[in-house]
Scaffold this motif. Sequence first.
Motif, PDB file in Angstrom:
ATOM      1  N   LEU A  79       0.867  -1.173   0.000  1.00 58.20           N
ATOM      2  CA  LEU A  79       0.000   0.000   0.000  1.00 58.20           C
ATOM      3  C   LEU A  79       0.902   1.221   0.000  1.00 58.20           C
ATOM      4  O   LEU A  79       2.003   1.174   0.553  1.00 58.20           O
ATOM      5  CB  LEU A  79      -0.882  -0.015   1.257  1.00 58.20           C
ATOM      6  N   ALA A  80       0.446   2.298  -0.626  1.00 51.26           N
ATOM      7  CA  ALA A  80       1.258   3.516  -0.666  1.00 51.26           C
ATOM      8  C   ALA A  80       0.405   4.729  -0.316  1.00 51.26           C
ATOM      9  O   ALA A  80      -0.773   4.799  -0.668  1.00 51.26           O
ATOM     10  CB  ALA A  80       1.873   3.701  -2.050  1.00 51.26           C
ATOM     11  N   LEU A  81       1.031   5.648   0.381  1.00 58.77           N
ATOM     12  CA  LEU A  81       0.437   6.953   0.654  1.00 58.77           C
ATOM     13  C   LEU A  81       1.306   7.983  -0.046  1.00 58.77           C
ATOM     14  O   LEU A  81       2.523   7.990   0.134  1.00 58.77           O
ATOM     15  CB  LEU A  81       0.421   7.256   2.156  1.00 58.77           C
ATOM     16  N   ILE A  82       0.691   8.822  -0.855  1.00 59.52           N
ATOM     17  CA  ILE A  82       1.401   9.959  -1.443  1.00 59.52           C
ATOM     18  C   ILE A  82       0.906  11.182  -0.689  1.00 59.52           C
ATOM     19  O   ILE A  82      -0.286  11.494  -0.706  1.00 59.52           O
ATOM     20  CB  ILE A  82       1.150  10.078  -2.959  1.00 59.52           C
ATOM     21  N   VAL A  83       1.828  11.849  -0.004  1.00 64.08           N
ATOM     22  CA  VAL A  83       1.484  12.952   0.887  1.00 64.08           C
ATOM     23  C   VAL A  83       1.859  14.269   0.225  1.00 64.08           C
ATOM     24  O   VAL A  83       3.021  14.481  -0.136  1.00 64.08           O
ATOM     25  CB  VAL A  83       2.226  12.820   2.238  1.00 64.08           C
ATOM     26  N   LEU A  84       0.868  15.146   0.077  1.00 58.10           N
ATOM     27  CA  LEU A  84       1.068  16.421  -0.607  1.00 58.10           C
ATOM     28  C   LEU A  84       0.594  17.582   0.254  1.00 58.10           C
ATOM     29  O   LEU A  84      -0.321  17.434   1.058  1.00 58.10           O
ATOM     30  CB  LEU A  84       0.277  16.439  -1.922  1.00 58.10           C
ATOM     31  N   GLY A  85       1.184  18.732   0.013  1.00 56.22           N
ATOM     32  CA  GLY A  85       0.751  19.946   0.695  1.00 56.22           C
ATOM     33  C   GLY A  85      -0.230  20.752  -0.136  1.00 56.22           C
ATOM     34  O   GLY A  85      -0.819  21.712   0.349  1.00 56.22           O
ATOM     35  N   GLU A  86      -0.408  20.369  -1.389  1.00 56.17           N
ATOM     36  CA  GLU A  86      -1.310  21.071  -2.312  1.00 56.17           C
ATOM     37  C   GLU A  86      -2.250  20.070  -2.972  1.00 56.17           C
ATOM     38  O   GLU A  86      -1.953  18.881  -3.041  1.00 56.17           O
ATOM     39  CB  GLU A  86      -0.502  21.796  -3.398  1.00 56.17           C
ATOM     40  N   LEU A  87      -3.351  20.565  -3.496  1.00 59.39           N
ATOM     41  CA  LEU A  87      -4.319  19.693  -4.173  1.00 59.39           C
ATOM     42  C   LEU A  87      -3.802  19.141  -5.495  1.00 59.39           C
ATOM     43  O   LEU A  87      -4.063  18.000  -5.844  1.00 59.39           O
ATOM     44  CB  LEU A  87      -5.613  20.464  -4.446  1.00 59.39           C
ATOM     45  N   ASP A  88      -3.117  19.966  -6.244  1.00 58.38           N
ATOM     46  CA  ASP A  88      -2.681  19.569  -7.578  1.00 58.38           C
ATOM     47  C   ASP A  88      -1.308  18.921  -7.537  1.00 58.38           C
ATOM     48  O   ASP A  88      -0.399  19.407  -6.869  1.00 58.38           O
ATOM     49  CB  ASP A  88      -2.663  20.782  -8.508  1.00 58.38           C
ATOM     50  N   MET A  89      -1.169  17.830  -8.293  1.00 57.87           N
ATOM     51  CA  MET A  89       0.107  17.122  -8.366  1.00 57.87           C
ATOM     52  C   MET A  89       0.979  17.702  -9.467  1.00 57.87           C
ATOM     53  O   MET A  89       0.481  18.087 -10.520  1.00 57.87           O
ATOM     54  CB  MET A  89      -0.124  15.644  -8.694  1.00 57.87           C
ATOM     55  N   ASN A  90       2.292  17.685  -9.212  1.00 60.46           N
ATOM     56  CA  ASN A  90       3.229  18.049 -10.271  1.00 60.46           C
ATOM     57  C   ASN A  90       3.608  16.780 -11.040  1.00 60.46           C
ATOM     58  O   ASN A  90       3.154  15.677 -10.702  1.00 60.46           O
ATOM     59  CB  ASN A  90       4.456  18.777  -9.701  1.00 60.46           C
ATOM     60  N   GLU A  91       4.437  16.909 -12.052  1.00 62.71           N
ATOM     61  CA  GLU A  91       4.767  15.760 -12.904  1.00 62.71           C
ATOM     62  C   GLU A  91       5.470  14.646 -12.126  1.00 62.71           C
ATOM     63  O   GLU A  91       5.202  13.466 -12.337  1.00 62.71           O
ATOM     64  CB  GLU A  91       5.623  16.198 -14.094  1.00 62.71           C
ATOM     65  N   GLY A  92       6.365  14.995 -11.211  1.00 60.97           N
ATOM     66  CA  GLY A  92       7.060  13.977 -10.418  1.00 60.97           C
ATOM     67  C   GLY A  92       6.101  13.187  -9.540  1.00 60.97           C
ATOM     68  O   GLY A  92       6.246  11.976  -9.367  1.00 60.97           O
ATOM     69  N   GLN A  93       5.116  13.865  -8.992  1.00 55.53           N
ATOM     70  CA  GLN A  93       4.121  13.197  -8.155  1.00 55.53           C
ATOM     71  C   GLN A  93       3.211  12.310  -9.002  1.00 55.53           C
ATOM     72  O   GLN A  93       2.893  11.184  -8.618  1.00 55.53           O
ATOM     73  CB  GLN A  93       3.330  14.249  -7.375  1.00 55.53           C
ATOM     74  N   HIS A  94       2.821  12.820 -10.182  1.00 55.58           N
ATOM     75  CA  HIS A  94       2.019  12.008 -11.107  1.00 55.58           C
ATOM     76  C   HIS A  94       2.792  10.770 -11.550  1.00 55.58           C
ATOM     77  O   HIS A  94       2.221   9.681 -11.674  1.00 55.58           O
ATOM     78  CB  HIS A  94       1.613  12.823 -12.340  1.00 55.58           C
ATOM     79  N   SER A  95       4.073  10.938 -11.790  1.00 52.15           N
ATOM     80  CA  SER A  95       4.908   9.816 -12.213  1.00 52.15           C
ATOM     81  C   SER A  95       4.925   8.723 -11.141  1.00 52.15           C
ATOM     82  O   SER A  95       4.806   7.530 -11.448  1.00 52.15           O
ATOM     83  CB  SER A  95       6.327  10.305 -12.502  1.00 52.15           C
ATOM     84  N   ALA A  96       5.072   9.119  -9.886  1.00 48.78           N
ATOM     85  CA  ALA A  96       5.056   8.145  -8.787  1.00 48.78           C
ATOM     86  C   ALA A  96       3.714   7.428  -8.729  1.00 48.78           C
ATOM     87  O   ALA A  96       3.658   6.203  -8.573  1.00 48.78           O
ATOM     88  CB  ALA A  96       5.345   8.847  -7.461  1.00 48.78           C
ATOM     89  N   LEU A  97       2.640   8.177  -8.872  1.00 52.23           N
ATOM     90  CA  LEU A  97       1.302   7.587  -8.859  1.00 52.23           C
ATOM     91  C   LEU A  97       1.157   6.571  -9.993  1.00 52.23           C
ATOM     92  O   LEU A  97       0.674   5.453  -9.781  1.00 52.23           O
ATOM     93  CB  LEU A  97       0.237   8.684  -8.970  1.00 52.23           C
ATOM     94  N   ARG A  98       1.608   6.931 -11.186  1.00 53.15           N
ATOM     95  CA  ARG A  98       1.525   6.014 -12.336  1.00 53.15           C
ATOM     96  C   ARG A  98       2.336   4.745 -12.091  1.00 53.15           C
ATOM     97  O   ARG A  98       1.869   3.636 -12.350  1.00 53.15           O
ATOM     98  CB  ARG A  98       2.025   6.698 -13.608  1.00 53.15           C
ATOM     99  N   ARG A  99       3.564   4.908 -11.604  1.00 51.66           N
ATOM    100  CA  ARG A  99       4.433   3.744 -11.370  1.00 51.66           C
ATOM    101  C   ARG A  99       3.822   2.796 -10.341  1.00 51.66           C
ATOM    102  O   ARG A  99       3.841   1.579 -10.513  1.00 51.66           O
ATOM    103  CB  ARG A  99       5.817   4.198 -10.910  1.00 51.66           C
TER     104      ARG A  99
END
Length: 161
Positions: A79-99
């Motif tokens: 299981l993974a948690l991606i923790v962000l301080g903003e609502l919108d993801m940047n490309e690096g965050q999207h890349s992690a989500l995709r992977r």
Amino acid sequence: MSLGAVGNIFNTIRQLDLNAIKKDAERRVTLLVAGEPELAQTLAVELSTAPGKEGVHPWIIVQPLPLAVDTGDMSQYHLALIVLGELDMNEGQHSALRRLHDAKVPVIVVIVNEAAQTQVGADLPRPREAARVLLPPGFDEVTLQSRLAPALLQSVPSDLK
């Protein structure tokens, strides 16, 4: 209860593979907490909280985003948690989500942001997200239990339940 019924119960008990049950109960569950370093570390510590103990539980892996290219096999995470301080993801965050999604790892996106609490639809999961949870800055154990715990329980792969 008849003696035959008691005999059937004992036959069933004899057929149980106790080693398999023990192995299953001791199976390590690996949780990836990835995101903005300070937020990810804070969340990992809070998730690890236990009376008289400090630090991050050894089954929780904390990684900054974007994930390094050589972070290895993503399927090692349950299981993974991606923790962000903003609502919108940047490309690096999207890349992690995709992977992670491509490796079939359920991902919960955790947004730690006060303004997000009042935005319509901010807590709705986006594509590739198993769930999305909004936390206020300075969240505490009670907030984690009421907001994050249900998403964690819902997102845990069925073979771990």
